[in-house]
Write an enzyme that holds these catalytic residues in place. Structure first.
Site, PDB file in Angstrom:
ATOM      1  N   GLU A  59      55.723  88.785  22.085  1.00  0.00           N
ATOM      2  CA  GLU A  59      55.919  88.377  23.483  1.00  0.00           C
ATOM      3  C   GLU A  59      56.525  89.504  24.326  1.00  0.00           C
ATOM      4  OE1 GLU A  59      56.101  85.492  26.729  1.00  0.00           O
ATOM      5  OE2 GLU A  59      55.233  85.266  24.737  1.00  0.00           O
ATOM      6  N   ARG A  60      57.547  90.189  23.808  1.00  0.00           N
ATOM      7  CA  ARG A  60      58.187  91.266  24.571  1.00  0.00           C
ATOM      8  C   ARG A  60      57.219  92.424  24.800  1.00  0.00           C
ATOM      9  NH1 ARG A  60      61.675  93.970  22.185  1.00  0.00           N
ATOM     10  NH2 ARG A  60      62.988  94.630  23.924  1.00  0.00           N
ATOM     11  N   ARG A  61      56.441  92.750  23.773  1.00  0.00           N
ATOM     12  CA  ARG A  61      55.473  93.843  23.921  1.00  0.00           C
ATOM     13  C   ARG A  61      54.404  93.499  24.961  1.00  0.00           C
ATOM     14  NH1 ARG A  61      53.793  93.793  18.082  1.00  0.00           N
ATOM     15  NH2 ARG A  61      55.425  92.225  17.862  1.00  0.00           N
TER      16      ARG A  61
END
Length: 314
Positions: A102-104
């Site tokens: 998700e962060r990437r």
């Protein structure tokens, strides 16, 4: 963190290895009443680049808060180096639904990248949620409330017992049970825990109180005064102590006689009077009584003194 979550090591790494290994792990995984049906990377798979717009967020993502500073740093890194670790996805129609990363993905979108590297796997809804939980637990990315909500979602969505949930994510059943108990707290306190204003230890102490009002009051006090878990325990213990029973005692004047005496003195003195009888306690000790006589001015005081036979020498 690796030592803390050794039981989770079978999660993401297994699924991106060769087909034989992945299938073997899927078969031997302990989860009594659940069939995950996870396959390895499709034959045409491996790492490939796809448009960022084709990757959509997962409905199973347990994480709802992201550190803005850390995300900003990741965006800058992505601008310079690109996305070094592929996103784990599953194919849904013409789109790729995110399972892990998700962060990437957010950083790639913020950095205005046109494409991102992905690895496609076949995964059921249950497996997608399990992997999303595992990734975040391994990275310590979930706050305690998000972790508890993830377990609750896994349990409710797939009708699992706590023991089965624990088996799915490689946790002890007691850890899952304790996490789920946090969801019994009022929303305000869950917010404090999610934001790190209260620890899980504080939350467990507050759970021993039945009244939500008392929980909220002590939660605010713990934050305001910086109370340790130990000090909060003392306050809760004091609050939960039963009220002291009144001491057993016996009036030295029967009730009917007390009323008669009060009436007669009122008539004799011509003013209001109050008698509090002396009392005898269960241990034999005496409690003093009192006689109160009302008067309005010095003239009435002199009259009353004369009635009771007092004569001043002054």
């Amino acid at each position: 963190m690796a030592g803390k979550h050794k039981g989770l090591g079978r999660g993401l790494d297994v699924l991106i290895k060769d087909g034989t290994t992945a299938k073997k792990k899927a078969v031997t995984r302990k989860a009594p009443a659940v069939k995950a049906e996870v396959a390895a990377v499709p034959e045409k798979g491996g790492v490939r680049e796809v448009p960022v717009s084709k990757v959509v967020a997962s409905p199973w993502q347990p994480r709802s808060t992201f550190d803005s500073d850390a995300l900003t740093e990741l965006v800058e890194s992505v601008k310079v180096h690109g996305v070094l670790q592929p996103l784990l996805v599953r194919e849904i129609g013409s789109k790729f639904e995110l399972i892990a990363g998700e962060r990437r993905l957010r950083a790639s979108q913020a950095a205005l990248l046109k494409t991102v590297p992905i690895i496609v796997i076949e995964a059921s809804d249950e497996k997608a949620l399990e992997l999303a939980l595992i990734e975040n637990l391994q990275r310590e990315d979930l706050n305690p409330i998000e972790e508890a909500e993830g377990y609750a979602l896994l349990q409710k969505r797939f009708n699992l017992t706590q023991e089965q949930v624990a088996g799915q994510v490689g946790k002890a059943r007691a850890s899952v049970a304790n996490a789920l108990r946090l969801l019994e707290l009022p929303d305000s306190i869950r917010k404090y825990v999610a934001e790190g204003l209260l620890s899980v230890g504080h939350a467990k102490v507050l759970l021993s109180l039945e009244s939500e009002k008392s929980q909220a009051t002590l939660a605010r006090k713990a934050i305001k005064d910086g109370l340790s878990v130990r000090n909060l325990e003392k306050l809760v213990k004091k609050l939960m102590m039963p009220p002291k029973k009144p001491r057993a005692e016996k009036s030295d004047l029967p009730g009917d006689y007390l009323q008669t005496l009060t009436d007669e003195l009122h008539q004799f003195l011509g003013t209001s009077i109050r008698i509090t009888p002396s009392k005898t306690l269960a241990n034999g000790k005496k409690v003093k009584g009192s006689l109160e006589i009302d008067y309005h001015d010095n003239e009435e005081l002199d009259r009353l003194l004369s009635l009771i036979g007092y004569v001043s020498d002054l």
